[in-house]
Design an enzyme around this catalytic site. Sequence first.
Site, PDB file in Angstrom:
ATOM      1  N   SER A   1      -5.459  -1.443  -0.482  1.00 24.13           N
ATOM      2  CA  SER A   1      -5.770  -2.483  -1.285  1.00 24.13           C
ATOM      3  C   SER A   1      -6.023  -3.727  -0.412  1.00 24.13           C
ATOM      4  O   SER A   1      -6.754  -3.831   0.341  1.00 24.13           O
ATOM      5  CB  SER A   1      -4.706  -2.576  -2.338  1.00 24.13           C
ATOM      6  OG  SER A   1      -5.077  -3.592  -3.781  1.00 24.13           O
TER       7      SER A   1
ATOM      8  N   GLU B   1     -11.987   4.179  -9.246  1.00 27.05           N
ATOM      9  CA  GLU B   1     -11.546   2.692  -9.013  1.00 27.05           C
ATOM     10  C   GLU B   1     -12.873   1.851  -9.465  1.00 27.05           C
ATOM     11  O   GLU B   1     -13.906   1.920  -9.135  1.00 27.05           O
ATOM     12  CB  GLU B   1     -11.136   2.631  -7.395  1.00 27.05           C
ATOM     13  CG  GLU B   1     -10.009   3.462  -7.281  1.00 27.05           C
ATOM     14  CD  GLU B   1      -9.719   2.813  -5.674  1.00 27.05           C
ATOM     15  OE1 GLU B   1      -9.461   1.788  -5.597  1.00 27.05           O
ATOM     16  OE2 GLU B   1      -9.243   3.733  -4.879  1.00 27.05           O
TER      17      GLU B   1
ATOM     18  N   HIS C   1      -6.603   3.673  -8.195  1.00 30.35           N
ATOM     19  CA  HIS C   1      -6.338   2.832  -6.719  1.00 30.35           C
ATOM     20  C   HIS C   1      -4.937   3.197  -6.049  1.00 30.35           C
ATOM     21  O   HIS C   1      -3.888   3.272  -6.840  1.00 30.35           O
ATOM     22  CB  HIS C   1      -6.268   1.491  -7.384  1.00 30.35           C
ATOM     23  CG  HIS C   1      -5.970   0.209  -6.518  1.00 30.35           C
ATOM     24  ND1 HIS C   1      -7.229   0.090  -5.477  1.00 30.35           N
ATOM     25  CD2 HIS C   1      -5.138  -0.487  -6.291  1.00 30.35           C
ATOM     26  CE1 HIS C   1      -6.808  -0.907  -4.938  1.00 30.35           C
ATOM     27  NE2 HIS C   1      -5.757  -1.426  -5.313  1.00 30.35           N
TER      28      HIS C   1
END
Length: 307
Positions: free
Chosen positions: A152, A247, A277
């Site tokens: 991320s 995502e 995610h």
Amino acid sequence: MKDRISIRGRTARKMVHFANHFPLLGEKAQNGELRKKLNEREKMWECPEHLDLKTIQTEHFSMELLGKKEGVSNGIILQLHGGGYYGRLHNTYRDMAGLYHEISNGFDVLSVDYRVAPKHPFPAALEDALTAYQWILDHHYSTDRLFVAGDSAGGGLALALCLYLRDYEIRLPKGIITMSAWTDLTKSGESYKENFNIDPIFGGTKDSLVYKDGYYKNSDPENPYISPVNGDYHGFPSMLMQVGEYEMLLSDTLTVAQKAREAGVFVKEHTYKGMFHVFQMGLLLYPEAKEAWVEAGRFIRRLSKEV
């Protein structure tokens, strides 16, 4: 989209959707409040008996070095955690560090608890990542057995760090691993619209970490050190980039992978069908997460053999 995933993977997707969209609970999960409270209350992490966890304190932040109790390390992985540049290092990332150690056949793992927004906006996180990287070089780890990994925001930070290293002619790592990298803080990619209603974590709302601007604050979010999607990838090391099909951040990975390939970089990009995610946080609990970790292990071991 038609599901082509395991029953456990589908169950995990439903659970994260519930956790992030249940009234009140979902609001706290989206803006980071829930994670912050859980992190504050989490128990001390239990280090496996055969490993040693050392805390390293720098001027502005701390790091944790996980490695063998005995014997020589085979190399080192710099782990940069996610959390939208708001979350801190927590036990799930320590579990991930343990798994990185295992799949790499004994690499040390340096996890960086870098400074975060809103108190510490850009460039604090990048400065801390650079300090951690320099610590690795100063302690005589070979860059031939050095990998930078992040998920991320940590994936975007890993790319930003390597852009900086390349720009300032500092030795680059052997490889980069990103999991659901957040590379476009302008949120201009197609998947931010196309997957808005199906992303089980960030979808259906703009009240989430993705839409907070506290990290770049008074800086230009198009700066490649903030949004690596705008970077030039000439001279980069090999990269493994994993992302979930559902995502909103899907295009963040696909665009960087394409730009890097056009720059002559070897890129293994893998879009995991039906996944969400940072599904790799499931560790080995469902087949898709397990496959992703097995793939990461192969990537590390293959490049390490090229030395």
